[in-house]
Design an enzyme around this catalytic site. Structure first.
Site, PDB file in Angstrom:
ATOM      1  N   ASP A 177      -8.649  -2.874  -0.116  1.00 35.02           N
ATOM      2  CA  ASP A 177      -9.686  -1.857  -0.694  1.00 35.02           C
ATOM      3  C   ASP A 177     -10.838  -1.744  -0.020  1.00 35.02           C
ATOM      4  OD1 ASP A 177      -8.944  -0.411  -3.804  1.00 35.02           O
ATOM      5  OD2 ASP A 177     -10.897  -1.530  -3.521  1.00 35.02           O
ATOM      6  N   THR A 227       0.861  -1.147   0.294  1.00 39.52           N
ATOM      7  CA  THR A 227      -0.405  -0.019   0.434  1.00 39.52           C
ATOM      8  C   THR A 227       0.785   1.169   0.177  1.00 39.52           C
ATOM      9  OG1 THR A 227      -1.390   1.110   1.498  1.00 39.52           O
ATOM     10  CG2 THR A 227      -0.017  -0.045   2.568  1.00 39.52           C
ATOM     11  N   LYS A 272      -2.388   3.625   6.473  1.00 36.03           N
ATOM     12  CA  LYS A 272      -3.497   2.003   6.500  1.00 36.03           C
ATOM     13  C   LYS A 272      -2.878   1.006   7.291  1.00 36.03           C
ATOM     14  CE  LYS A 272      -6.750   2.003   2.109  1.00 36.03           C
ATOM     15  NZ  LYS A 272      -6.672   1.662   0.933  1.00 36.03           N
ATOM     16  N   ASN A 315      -0.270   3.619   1.656  1.00 33.39           N
ATOM     17  CA  ASN A 315      -0.840   4.309   2.909  1.00 33.39           C
ATOM     18  C   ASN A 315      -0.714   4.114   3.351  1.00 33.39           C
ATOM     19  OD1 ASN A 315      -2.958   5.555   4.441  1.00 33.39           O
ATOM     20  ND2 ASN A 315      -4.661   5.688   3.356  1.00 33.39           N
ATOM     21  N   ASP A 335     -12.919   9.722   6.377  1.00 35.82           N
ATOM     22  CA  ASP A 335     -13.200  10.091   7.360  1.00 35.82           C
ATOM     23  C   ASP A 335     -13.525  11.953   8.264  1.00 35.82           C
ATOM     24  OD1 ASP A 335     -12.443   7.710   8.190  1.00 35.82           O
ATOM     25  OD2 ASP A 335      -9.810   8.579   8.579  1.00 35.82           O
TER      26      ASP A 335
HETATM   27  P1  IMP Z   1      -8.388   2.846  -1.472  1.00 33.51           P
HETATM   28  O1  IMP Z   1      -8.311   1.314  -0.537  1.00 33.51           O
HETATM   29  O2  IMP Z   1      -6.698   3.111  -1.638  1.00 33.51           O
HETATM   30  O3  IMP Z   1      -8.781   2.553  -2.495  1.00 33.51           O
HETATM   31  O4  IMP Z   1      -9.165   3.957  -0.606  1.00 33.51           O
HETATM   32  C1  IMP Z   1     -10.227   4.439  -1.558  1.00 33.51           C
HETATM   33  C2  IMP Z   1     -10.485   5.847  -1.059  1.00 33.51           C
HETATM   34  O5  IMP Z   1     -11.122   5.890   0.346  1.00 33.51           O
HETATM   35  C3  IMP Z   1      -9.059   6.544  -0.617  1.00 33.51           C
HETATM   36  O6  IMP Z   1      -9.361   8.794  -1.016  1.00 33.51           O
HETATM   37  C4  IMP Z   1      -9.060   6.681   0.505  1.00 33.51           C
HETATM   38  O7  IMP Z   1      -8.367   8.168   0.935  1.00 33.51           O
HETATM   39  C5  IMP Z   1     -10.827   6.821   1.452  1.00 33.51           C
HETATM   40  N1  IMP Z   1     -10.296   5.949   2.058  1.00 33.51           N
HETATM   41  C6  IMP Z   1      -9.939   4.538   2.251  1.00 33.51           C
HETATM   42  N2  IMP Z   1      -9.598   4.014   3.806  1.00 33.51           N
HETATM   43  C7  IMP Z   1     -10.620   5.294   4.477  1.00 33.51           C
HETATM   44  C8  IMP Z   1     -10.654   5.192   5.853  1.00 33.51           C
HETATM   45  O8  IMP Z   1     -10.913   3.901   6.361  1.00 33.51           O
HETATM   46  N3  IMP Z   1     -11.769   6.113   5.978  1.00 33.51           N
HETATM   47  C9  IMP Z   1     -11.959   7.626   4.843  1.00 33.51           C
HETATM   48  N4  IMP Z   1     -11.452   7.698   4.128  1.00 33.51           N
HETATM   49  C10 IMP Z   1     -11.067   6.244   3.733  1.00 33.51           C
END
Ligand code: IMP
Length: 184
Positions: A66, A8, A13, A10, A144
């Site tokens: 995801d 990832t 996460k 991020n 969030d």
């Molecule tokens: P991905 O899982 O990295 O593809 O995230 C999808 C989108 O949702 C991204 O813009 C993330 O910033 C957002 N996102 C993923 N997880 C969270 C969370 O736990 N809280 C709020 N936004 C999230």
């Protein structure tokens, strides 16, 4: 500590995963191997293909995760396209789209894809809630500041401890850690 690689970009996460992992003696280690996110409305499929892709590259057990935010009044939008939509219109754009809509129900769905030589397994977590009328809170990331879990009065960005106890990711990681402890 058992180490599990987590592909990832991020770090939030990874930190949230490790809050669960530490109770099981599992340490999630971030690797920055990227993978294509397929176009599918189901976050499980996205995680499944991502996990397979990364395992084929590095030939070691791996997880990807995801997440999608599914808003009822928008027929589940942005769903598995949440990352794209966040980049394009962000929380302000979502609030604008919803306008004064009364039905603000939404849910986060997280899917972890674990891949090893036996194939992929998926672990899902869901949290239900609603979209706030305005952004609130400075913690967390992504959506969030506009997500209020059902039964609570604060957004995840206002109450990160609450998020760590009840979030979609927390539930998915809990399931994965339980499985890995038993089967892995
Ligand atoms: P991905 O899982 O990295 O593809 O995230 C999808 C989108 O949702 C991204 O813009 C993330 O910033 C957002 N996102 C993923 N997880 C969270 C969370 O736990 N809280 C709020 N936004 C999230």
């Amino acid at each position: 500590m058992k180490k599990v690689k987590f592909a990832t970009s991020n770090p939030h996460k990874v930190r949230e995963g490790n809050l669960v992992g530490k109770k099981f003696g599992i340490d999630f280690v971030q690797i920055k191997q990227s993978y294509p996110e397929i176009r599918d409305e189901d976050v499980s499929k996205v995680a499944e293909e991502g996990g397979r892709f990364v395992f084929d590259k590095i030939k070691e057990p791996i997880i990807v995760e995801d997440t999608g935010l599914f808003i009822e009044a928008l027929n589940g939008f942005p769903g598995s396209f949440s990352a794209f939509v966040f980049r394009k219109i962000g929380n302000d754009g979502i609030l604008k789209l919803l306008g004064s809509e009364k039905d603000r129900n939404a849910e986060f769905i997280s899917a972890i894809g674990y891949c090893d030589e036996n194939g992929v397994k998926i672990f899902k977590g869901i949290v239900k809630g609603s979209i706030a009328d305005e952004k609130k809170g400075m913690e967390g990331f992504g959506y969030d500041p506009i997500f209020i879990p059902t039964g609570y009065g604060k957004t995840f960005a206002e109450d990160p401890d609450l998020k760590s106890r009840i979030s979609h990711r927390r539930k998915a990681f809990q399931k994965f850690c339980e499985w890995l402890t038993k089967e892995g």
